[in-house]
Design a protein around this motif. Sequence first.
Motif, PDB file in Angstrom:
ATOM      1  N   SER A   1      45.760  60.377  61.433  1.00 47.03           N
ATOM      2  CA  SER A   1      46.966  59.765  60.870  1.00 47.03           C
ATOM      3  C   SER A   1      48.183  60.610  61.221  1.00 47.03           C
ATOM      4  N   LEU A   2      49.345  60.054  61.064  1.00 48.21           N
ATOM      5  CA  LEU A   2      50.578  60.789  61.308  1.00 48.21           C
ATOM      6  C   LEU A   2      50.663  62.002  60.388  1.00 48.21           C
ATOM      7  N   ALA A   3      50.241  61.845  59.133  1.00 48.37           N
ATOM      8  CA  ALA A   3      50.263  62.959  58.179  1.00 48.37           C
ATOM      9  C   ALA A   3      49.338  64.086  58.633  1.00 48.37           C
ATOM     10  N   ASP A   4      48.155  63.748  59.151  1.00 47.61           N
ATOM     11  CA  ASP A   4      47.233  64.771  59.662  1.00 47.61           C
ATOM     12  C   ASP A   4      47.855  65.527  60.831  1.00 47.61           C
TER      13      ASP A   4
ATOM     14  N   GLU B   1      51.061  65.874  61.550  1.00 50.18           N
ATOM     15  CA  GLU B   1      52.184  66.676  61.086  1.00 50.18           C
ATOM     16  C   GLU B   1      51.712  67.942  60.397  1.00 50.18           C
ATOM     17  N   ARG B   2      50.637  67.855  59.640  1.00 51.45           N
ATOM     18  CA  ARG B   2      50.109  69.020  58.930  1.00 51.45           C
ATOM     19  C   ARG B   2      49.615  70.081  59.920  1.00 51.45           C
ATOM     20  N   VAL B   3      49.080  69.652  61.052  1.00 51.01           N
ATOM     21  CA  VAL B   3      48.534  70.578  62.036  1.00 51.01           C
ATOM     22  C   VAL B   3      49.610  71.134  62.970  1.00 51.01           C
ATOM     23  N   PHE B   4      50.558  70.290  63.387  1.00 52.83           N
ATOM     24  CA  PHE B   4      51.471  70.682  64.455  1.00 52.83           C
ATOM     25  C   PHE B   4      52.874  71.074  64.010  1.00 52.83           C
ATOM     26  N   PHE B   5      53.220  70.898  62.755  1.00 51.01           N
ATOM     27  CA  PHE B   5      54.540  71.283  62.275  1.00 51.01           C
ATOM     28  C   PHE B   5      54.408  72.310  61.159  1.00 51.01           C
ATOM     29  N   LEU B   6      55.332  73.262  61.145  1.00 50.12           N
ATOM     30  CA  LEU B   6      55.352  74.275  60.099  1.00 50.12           C
ATOM     31  C   LEU B   6      56.268  73.822  58.967  1.00 50.12           C
ATOM     32  N   ASP B   7      55.792  73.984  57.740  1.00 46.80           N
ATOM     33  CA  ASP B   7      56.655  73.700  56.600  1.00 46.80           C
ATOM     34  C   ASP B   7      57.305  75.008  56.153  1.00 46.80           C
ATOM     35  N   ASP B   8      58.096  74.963  55.095  1.00 49.57           N
ATOM     36  CA  ASP B   8      58.812  76.146  54.630  1.00 49.57           C
ATOM     37  C   ASP B   8      57.858  77.271  54.229  1.00 49.57           C
ATOM     38  N   GLU B   9      56.739  76.917  53.616  1.00 43.59           N
ATOM     39  CA  GLU B   9      55.751  77.931  53.211  1.00 43.59           C
ATOM     40  C   GLU B   9      55.132  78.611  54.435  1.00 43.59           C
ATOM     41  N   ASP B  10      54.839  77.827  55.465  1.00 40.96           N
ATOM     42  CA  ASP B  10      54.306  78.396  56.706  1.00 40.96           C
ATOM     43  C   ASP B  10      55.310  79.348  57.343  1.00 40.96           C
TER      44      ASP B  10
END
Length: 56
Positions: free
Chosen positions: A22-25, A27-36
């Motif tokens: 899914s798009l969410a999967d 994004e979770r793997v290939f994009f860094l969030d603020d915590e990362d």
Amino acid sequence: MPVDFLTDDEAAAYGRFAGAPSLADLERVFFLDDEDRALVERRRGEHMKLGSRFSW
């Protein structure tokens, strides 16, 4: 690789995709969030920053 602990069905499916991610999967793997990004910044020293060793 030993797969004695897997069932025959699990062994046959090992290493294969169960379906399109899914798009969410993705994004979770290939994009860094603020915590990362915060975690990376805590681990990143001056010696790891591009251009920090040399002054041009």
